[in-house]
Motif scaffolding. Sequence first.
Motif, PDB file in Angstrom:
ATOM      1  N   THR A  29      25.780  52.533  21.805  1.00  0.00           N
ATOM      2  CA  THR A  29      27.084  53.165  22.043  1.00  0.00           C
ATOM      3  C   THR A  29      28.015  52.985  20.850  1.00  0.00           C
ATOM      4  N   ASN A  30      28.837  53.997  20.647  1.00  0.00           N
ATOM      5  CA  ASN A  30      29.865  53.992  19.598  1.00  0.00           C
ATOM      6  C   ASN A  30      29.328  53.602  18.220  1.00  0.00           C
ATOM      7  N   THR A  88      20.140  58.279  27.943  1.00  0.00           N
ATOM      8  CA  THR A  88      19.162  59.193  28.524  1.00  0.00           C
ATOM      9  C   THR A  88      19.790  60.575  28.728  1.00  0.00           C
ATOM     10  N   GLY A  89      21.125  60.607  28.940  1.00  0.00           N
ATOM     11  CA  GLY A  89      21.825  61.878  29.161  1.00  0.00           C
ATOM     12  C   GLY A  89      21.753  62.828  27.972  1.00  0.00           C
ATOM     13  N   ASN A  90      21.711  62.292  26.748  1.00  0.00           N
ATOM     14  CA  ASN A  90      21.613  63.155  25.568  1.00  0.00           C
ATOM     15  C   ASN A  90      20.250  63.007  24.884  1.00  0.00           C
ATOM     16  N   ASN A  91      19.279  62.450  25.651  1.00  0.00           N
ATOM     17  CA  ASN A  91      17.923  62.274  25.139  1.00  0.00           C
ATOM     18  C   ASN A  91      17.908  61.434  23.862  1.00  0.00           C
ATOM     19  N   PHE A  92      18.857  60.501  23.768  1.00  0.00           N
ATOM     20  CA  PHE A  92      18.979  59.581  22.641  1.00  0.00           C
ATOM     21  C   PHE A  92      19.085  60.318  21.307  1.00  0.00           C
ATOM     22  N   SER A  93      19.800  61.437  21.318  1.00  0.00           N
ATOM     23  CA  SER A  93      20.028  62.191  20.078  1.00  0.00           C
ATOM     24  C   SER A  93      21.409  62.841  20.121  1.00  0.00           C
ATOM     25  N   SER A  94      21.905  63.177  18.962  1.00  0.00           N
ATOM     26  CA  SER A  94      23.214  63.819  18.858  1.00  0.00           C
ATOM     27  C   SER A  94      23.199  64.785  17.689  1.00  0.00           C
ATOM     28  N   LEU A  95      23.532  66.035  17.967  1.00  0.00           N
ATOM     29  CA  LEU A  95      23.558  67.067  16.932  1.00  0.00           C
ATOM     30  C   LEU A  95      24.972  67.153  16.360  1.00  0.00           C
ATOM     31  N   VAL A  96      25.089  66.988  15.055  1.00  0.00           N
ATOM     32  CA  VAL A  96      26.377  67.072  14.366  1.00  0.00           C
ATOM     33  C   VAL A  96      26.398  68.395  13.603  1.00  0.00           C
ATOM     34  N   VAL A 110      31.548  63.669   2.347  1.00  0.00           N
ATOM     35  CA  VAL A 110      31.185  62.618   3.285  1.00  0.00           C
ATOM     36  C   VAL A 110      31.878  62.892   4.607  1.00  0.00           C
ATOM     37  N   TYR A 111      31.079  62.889   5.673  1.00  0.00           N
ATOM     38  CA  TYR A 111      31.613  63.092   7.019  1.00  0.00           C
ATOM     39  C   TYR A 111      31.295  61.857   7.847  1.00  0.00           C
ATOM     40  N   GLU A 112      32.255  61.427   8.644  1.00  0.00           N
ATOM     41  CA  GLU A 112      32.051  60.269   9.514  1.00  0.00           C
ATOM     42  C   GLU A 112      32.071  60.724  10.966  1.00  0.00           C
ATOM     43  N   VAL A 113      31.086  60.240  11.722  1.00  0.00           N
ATOM     44  CA  VAL A 113      30.999  60.574  13.145  1.00  0.00           C
ATOM     45  C   VAL A 113      30.720  59.300  13.932  1.00  0.00           C
ATOM     46  N   THR A 114      31.189  59.273  15.156  1.00  0.00           N
ATOM     47  CA  THR A 114      30.886  58.187  16.082  1.00  0.00           C
ATOM     48  C   THR A 114      30.089  58.794  17.224  1.00  0.00           C
ATOM     49  N   ARG A 115      28.912  58.226  17.493  1.00  0.00           N
ATOM     50  CA  ARG A 115      28.037  58.795  18.507  1.00  0.00           C
ATOM     51  C   ARG A 115      27.468  57.688  19.390  1.00  0.00           C
TER      52      ARG A 115
END
Length: 170
Positions: free
Chosen positions: A126-127, A46-54, A37-42
């Motif tokens: 956010t967060n 618009t700056g990240n095109n509403f996505s986040s690559l982990v 299990v990995y925990e991330v806060t993202r």
Amino acid sequence: MKKITLLFAFIGMISLQSCTVNEVRDNTVDNDTISEVYEVTRSFSTGNNFSSLVTLPHVIYSSDMVLVYRLSGVVSGTDVWKLQPETYYFPDGTLDFGYDFDFTQYDVNLFMHGFDLAGVSPNYRTNQVFRIVIVPGYFAKHAPSKDKSAFQDYEHVVATFGKPTVQKIL
């Protein structure tokens, strides 16, 4: 001569009947397969095109399954985790926005979808805290049920797959 041949045939049939094959079933338990299990806060904008690559800390097997949960609140001091994908609707029933994900053996892509994502409240953008659960192929194959409801409850899932330590990924 016929009597001797008949006697050998009879003895052969008796001796062959006494040969049995004991079937051994493979009821072994895979004790070295561990879920992670990995925990991330993202945050989504618009700056990240509403996505986040982990990026995962290591390559997972192609047979592994990935589940993603979002921390949706805290009730009486207990975290409430919602299985992704998750969708929010306007009162008239049309799509407002949602969270979703896809994954490869190397990473998990968390993203939002909808029509006016920039207009979505920052409380939802956010967060945001996500838990990424890597379910080894052995467990996924032997899960009691393959329908989504079997994985809705985060606490049940991690208890079923051997309560792993939550690791934070920045």
